[in-house]
Each structure stands twice: as structure tokens, then as C-alpha cells.
Design a protein around this motif. Structure first.
Motif, PDB file in Angstrom:
ATOM      1  N   LEU A 112       0.865  -1.176   0.000  1.00 51.04           N
ATOM      2  CA  LEU A 112       0.000   0.000   0.000  1.00 51.04           C
ATOM      3  C   LEU A 112       0.900   1.224   0.000  1.00 51.04           C
ATOM      4  O   LEU A 112       1.609   1.487   0.978  1.00 51.04           O
ATOM      5  CB  LEU A 112      -0.928   0.017   1.211  1.00 51.04           C
ATOM      6  N   TRP A 113       0.891   1.949  -1.108  1.00 54.92           N
ATOM      7  CA  TRP A 113       1.768   3.105  -1.325  1.00 54.92           C
ATOM      8  C   TRP A 113       0.901   4.359  -1.265  1.00 54.92           C
ATOM      9  O   TRP A 113       0.053   4.573  -2.107  1.00 54.92           O
ATOM     10  CB  TRP A 113       2.435   2.966  -2.690  1.00 54.92           C
ATOM     11  N   THR A 114       1.089   5.202  -0.257  1.00 56.58           N
ATOM     12  CA  THR A 114       0.304   6.426  -0.172  1.00 56.58           C
ATOM     13  C   THR A 114       1.104   7.584  -0.758  1.00 56.58           C
ATOM     14  O   THR A 114       2.317   7.685  -0.560  1.00 56.58           O
ATOM     15  CB  THR A 114      -0.100   6.765   1.280  1.00 56.58           C
ATOM     16  N   THR A 115       0.417   8.458  -1.474  1.00 58.79           N
ATOM     17  CA  THR A 115       1.098   9.554  -2.156  1.00 58.79           C
ATOM     18  C   THR A 115       0.102  10.653  -2.516  1.00 58.79           C
ATOM     19  O   THR A 115      -1.110  10.419  -2.538  1.00 58.79           O
ATOM     20  CB  THR A 115       1.799   9.047  -3.437  1.00 58.79           C
ATOM     21  N   HIS A 116       0.616  11.842  -2.807  1.00 60.22           N
ATOM     22  CA  HIS A 116      -0.202  12.901  -3.394  1.00 60.22           C
ATOM     23  C   HIS A 116       0.295  13.232  -4.794  1.00 60.22           C
ATOM     24  O   HIS A 116      -0.158  14.199  -5.408  1.00 60.22           O
ATOM     25  CB  HIS A 116      -0.171  14.163  -2.507  1.00 60.22           C
ATOM     26  N   LEU A 117       1.225  12.401  -5.315  1.00 64.91           N
ATOM     27  CA  LEU A 117       1.867  12.658  -6.599  1.00 64.91           C
ATOM     28  C   LEU A 117       1.339  11.697  -7.665  1.00 64.91           C
ATOM     29  O   LEU A 117       1.484  10.483  -7.556  1.00 64.91           O
ATOM     30  CB  LEU A 117       3.386  12.511  -6.472  1.00 64.91           C
ATOM     31  N   LEU A 118       0.751  12.249  -8.705  1.00 67.04           N
ATOM     32  CA  LEU A 118       0.106  11.433  -9.733  1.00 67.04           C
ATOM     33  C   LEU A 118       1.101  10.561 -10.486  1.00 67.04           C
ATOM     34  O   LEU A 118       0.753   9.463 -10.928  1.00 67.04           O
ATOM     35  CB  LEU A 118      -0.633  12.331 -10.726  1.00 67.04           C
ATOM     36  N   ASP A 119       2.334  11.038 -10.669  1.00 72.88           N
ATOM     37  CA  ASP A 119       3.279  10.270 -11.480  1.00 72.88           C
ATOM     38  C   ASP A 119       3.795   9.022 -10.776  1.00 72.88           C
ATOM     39  O   ASP A 119       4.529   8.229 -11.374  1.00 72.88           O
ATOM     40  CB  ASP A 119       4.441  11.153 -11.936  1.00 72.88           C
ATOM     41  N   GLU A 120       3.422   8.817  -9.518  1.00 70.73           N
ATOM     42  CA  GLU A 120       3.816   7.599  -8.811  1.00 70.73           C
ATOM     43  C   GLU A 120       2.774   6.488  -8.955  1.00 70.73           C
ATOM     44  O   GLU A 120       2.945   5.408  -8.398  1.00 70.73           O
ATOM     45  CB  GLU A 120       4.059   7.919  -7.327  1.00 70.73           C
ATOM     46  N   VAL A 121       1.720   6.757  -9.706  1.00 75.42           N
ATOM     47  CA  VAL A 121       0.637   5.792  -9.906  1.00 75.42           C
ATOM     48  C   VAL A 121       0.665   5.308 -11.352  1.00 75.42           C
ATOM     49  O   VAL A 121       0.775   6.115 -12.281  1.00 75.42           O
ATOM     50  CB  VAL A 121      -0.733   6.437  -9.592  1.00 75.42           C
ATOM     51  N   HIS A 122       0.546   3.990 -11.563  1.00 74.72           N
ATOM     52  CA  HIS A 122       0.559   3.401 -12.900  1.00 74.72           C
ATOM     53  C   HIS A 122      -0.847   2.959 -13.308  1.00 74.72           C
ATOM     54  O   HIS A 122      -1.718   2.736 -12.455  1.00 74.72           O
ATOM     55  CB  HIS A 122       1.500   2.198 -12.947  1.00 74.72           C
ATOM     56  N   THR A 123      -1.043   2.788 -14.592  1.00 75.38           N
ATOM     57  CA  THR A 123      -2.387   2.489 -15.104  1.00 75.38           C
ATOM     58  C   THR A 123      -2.923   1.140 -14.647  1.00 75.38           C
ATOM     59  O   THR A 123      -4.139   0.948 -14.573  1.00 75.38           O
ATOM     60  CB  THR A 123      -2.404   2.535 -16.639  1.00 75.38           C
ATOM     61  N   ASP A 124      -2.047   0.179 -14.327  1.00 74.51           N
ATOM     62  CA  ASP A 124      -2.527  -1.136 -13.900  1.00 74.51           C
ATOM     63  C   ASP A 124      -2.569  -1.294 -12.382  1.00 74.51           C
ATOM     64  O   ASP A 124      -2.792  -2.382 -11.869  1.00 74.51           O
ATOM     65  CB  ASP A 124      -1.674  -2.251 -14.515  1.00 74.51           C
ATOM     66  N   GLN A 180     -11.553   5.831 -17.620  1.00 77.63           N
ATOM     67  CA  GLN A 180     -12.189   5.659 -18.931  1.00 77.63           C
ATOM     68  C   GLN A 180     -13.093   6.829 -19.308  1.00 77.63           C
ATOM     69  O   GLN A 180     -13.166   7.211 -20.475  1.00 77.63           O
ATOM     70  CB  GLN A 180     -12.984   4.353 -18.964  1.00 77.63           C
ATOM     71  N   ASN A 181     -13.804   7.381 -18.329  1.00 77.93           N
ATOM     72  CA  ASN A 181     -14.719   8.486 -18.614  1.00 77.93           C
ATOM     73  C   ASN A 181     -14.066   9.855 -18.462  1.00 77.93           C
ATOM     74  O   ASN A 181     -14.752  10.878 -18.429  1.00 77.93           O
ATOM     75  CB  ASN A 181     -15.946   8.394 -17.700  1.00 77.93           C
ATOM     76  N   HIS A 182     -12.729   9.862 -18.362  1.00 77.95           N
ATOM     77  CA  HIS A 182     -12.001  11.132 -18.214  1.00 77.95           C
ATOM     78  C   HIS A 182     -10.873  11.197 -19.244  1.00 77.95           C
ATOM     79  O   HIS A 182      -9.755  11.638 -18.939  1.00 77.95           O
ATOM     80  CB  HIS A 182     -11.450  11.268 -16.791  1.00 77.95           C
ATOM     81  N   ASP A 183     -11.162  10.741 -20.451  1.00 71.51           N
ATOM     82  CA  ASP A 183     -10.200  10.775 -21.555  1.00 71.51           C
ATOM     83  C   ASP A 183      -8.896  10.058 -21.211  1.00 71.51           C
ATOM     84  O   ASP A 183      -7.823  10.416 -21.719  1.00 71.51           O
ATOM     85  CB  ASP A 183      -9.886  12.220 -21.971  1.00 71.51           C
ATOM     86  N   GLY A 184      -8.997   9.038 -20.340  1.00 76.90           N
ATOM     87  CA  GLY A 184      -7.805   8.289 -19.966  1.00 76.90           C
ATOM     88  C   GLY A 184      -6.803   9.083 -19.163  1.00 76.90           C
ATOM     89  O   GLY A 184      -5.636   8.698 -19.055  1.00 76.90           O
ATOM     90  N   ASP A 185      -7.237  10.179 -18.565  1.00 75.90           N
ATOM     91  CA  ASP A 185      -6.328  11.108 -17.882  1.00 75.90           C
ATOM     92  C   ASP A 185      -6.566  11.053 -16.371  1.00 75.90           C
ATOM     93  O   ASP A 185      -7.606  11.508 -15.886  1.00 75.90           O
ATOM     94  CB  ASP A 185      -6.558  12.525 -18.407  1.00 75.90           C
ATOM     95  N   LEU A 186      -5.595  10.505 -15.636  1.00 69.95           N
ATOM     96  CA  LEU A 186      -5.721  10.430 -14.183  1.00 69.95           C
ATOM     97  C   LEU A 186      -5.784  11.814 -13.556  1.00 69.95           C
ATOM     98  O   LEU A 186      -6.497  12.032 -12.573  1.00 69.95           O
ATOM     99  CB  LEU A 186      -4.555   9.631 -13.599  1.00 69.95           C
ATOM    100  N   GLY A 187      -5.056  12.766 -14.126  1.00 67.90           N
ATOM    101  CA  GLY A 187      -5.065  14.124 -13.591  1.00 67.90           C
ATOM    102  C   GLY A 187      -6.452  14.731 -13.613  1.00 67.90           C
ATOM    103  O   GLY A 187      -6.871  15.391 -12.654  1.00 67.90           O
TER     104      GLY A 187
END
Length: 246
Positions: free
Chosen positions: A189-201, A223-230
Motif C-alpha cells: 500500500l503506497w500512499t502519495t499525493h503525486l500522480l506520477d507515482e501511480v501506474h495504469t494497472d 475511462q470516462n475522463h479521456d484516460g487522464d488520471l489528472g
């Protein structure tokens, strides 16, 4: 059996609600990310998972063991790397590990075997005699991971473990933990506030103002956000008039 089960968790600092109706589970051998802005309640959740705070309402099970009713059995299945380092800077790498092994009651033989195994697994063999004070931030984090895994837990919690590291060290640490997860069937369990530390899978949970506002695999959630986690994250964590909990 899930590595971690959290059910209907509530926690308040006096009249201020920090966590509300938080429920989730972590599958074994999976890298899971807990994403939230500063003040979302991530550190409060980690404090409850590690028994730094007592449960007020809700249930936590680690490897099937209740943290409330069987805390010793639950905590032996858990390894933790806190946001603030707790290494002794004036001891060398091996001394830090051996001291921690003694706190866990490991025998001399167990300690010898596990210290050697973790030094090798974390790539720290050549640094075993170096004082922690002389290490850079990335290597200090590896020492903390080695220490957290000495008692052979099946679940590793990392609370904002990359804070204070330079970009290259952040990336290296994230990749290293993922490799441990993959090669040793370790739940993370990796907690973060940084989006680039999260992968699509990744399995992802988004925490905002003490509530889980999204949970699922990243590629499905976006999927409903143009594939954009941000975009997903920004939409779910807009500030409100109530303010965010600590």
C-alpha cells in the motif's frame, strides 16, 4: 484471503471528522496506491493501520487477523515505512537492521539469515558498514524497507515514502518497491499525493476530505475522463467550503 480489510472506518479529532465510512480491501501480491491531496486523511489512516491511534469505529483485518482483537498476530504480518525517518543516523546500516530484529525477538540465527537476505534484496550489501548519516535519501529509504521486511510480513505500508527525494530517487524507489511486490508476492500500500507515482494497472483508492471518493483499477477509473488520471483526480478533489481533514 485479502492482505488487508478495512470496514466502515471512522475517526475524529474531537469534533473534527478525519475519516468517514472508509472501506476497502487489498488483494495479496498487488501494488495498491492510496492517492489524496495533503490533508485528505492518509496519515490518519496509516496511524490507525499501525495502531499508533486506537480504533474509534470500524474494523481492520491484516491477513485475516483483527487489529482490535488480535493485534499481535495482525502486526506481525505488517511492515511499515513512515513518512518521517526513524533510523538511527549514528549507527551503520547493519546495526540498524540488527537492532530492529532484536525488537522483534528474532534469534541470532534468524537475524543473521534475514539481515543478509535483506541487504542483498535491497542492494545494500556494500554499504552495510556505512553510517546511515552518510547515505543519500534514496538509500536511507532502502534501509527502512529492509528493516520493515526483516520479520517477513506479507503487507508493506509506505506512507509518502518519496517525500524529500529528488525526481530520480523518487522514480528509483517507486520502481524498486514495485519489483519487490512482483518478485516476492508482497502486498504493497503506497500512499502519495503525486500522480506520477501511480501506474495504469495499479489498484487505486482516492481519498478526499476523509472519504474514499473512488476505488478500482486506474485504467478503468479513467475511462470516462479521456484516460487522464489528472482530470479524474482534479474532478474528485475540488476544494469545498467544509475544508479538508488532517
Amino acid at each position: 484471503m485479502n492482505a488487508l480489510e478495512v470496514r466502515d472506518l471512522h475517526f475524529a479529532y474531537g469534533a473534527r471528522q478525519a475519516l468517514c465510512e472508509v472501506s476497502f480491501s487489498l488483494a495479496p501480491g498487488r501494488f495498491s496506491a492510496l492517492l489524496g491531496p495533503n490533508g485528505a486523511g492518509k496519515s490518519t489512516l496509516i496511524a490507525l493501520l499501525t495502531r499508533l491511534y486506537d480504533l474509534q469505529r470500524g474494523e481492520i483485518h491484516v491477513g485475516g487477523h483483527s487489529l482490535r482483537d488480535a493485534p499481535r498476530a495482525a502486526l506481525t504480518r505488517l511492515g511499515v515505512v513512515f513518512q518521517q525517518s526513524t533510523l538511527d543516523l549514528d549507527l551503520n546500516v547493519e546495526q540498524n537492521l540488527r537492532y530492529h530484529a532484536a525488537l522483534h525477538g528474532l534469534s541470532r540465527r534468524q537475524t543473521d539469515l534475514r539481515v543478509e537476505a535483506e541487504l542483498a534484496r535491497q542492494g545494500l550489501g556494500e554499504r552495510r558498514r556505512e553510517k546511515v548519516r552518510a547515505l543519500n535519501g534514496g538509500h536511507r529509504r532502502r534501509v527502512e524497507i529492509a528493516r520493515a521486511l526483516l520479520h517477513e510480513p506479507r503487507l508493506l505500508l509506505l506512507d509518502e515514502a518519496s517525500v524529500g527525494l529528488d525526481p530520480a530517487s523518487r522514480l528509483g524507489l517507486n520502481q524498486h518497491v514495485r519489483r519487490l511486490c512482483r518478485e516476492h508476492n508482497l502486498s504493497v500500500l503506497w500512499t502519495t499525493h503525486l500522480l506520477d507515482e501511480v501506474h495504469t494497472d495499479d489498484a487505486l483508492m482516492i481519498l478526499h476530505q476523509g472519504r474514499l471518493v473512488a476505488s478500482g483499477q486506474v485504467d478503468t477509473l479513467v475511462q470516462n475522463h479521456d484516460g487522464d488520471l489528472g482530470r479524474l483526480f482534479a474532478g474528485l478533489t475540488r476544494p469545498t467550503a467544509t475544508g479538508a481533514p488532517a
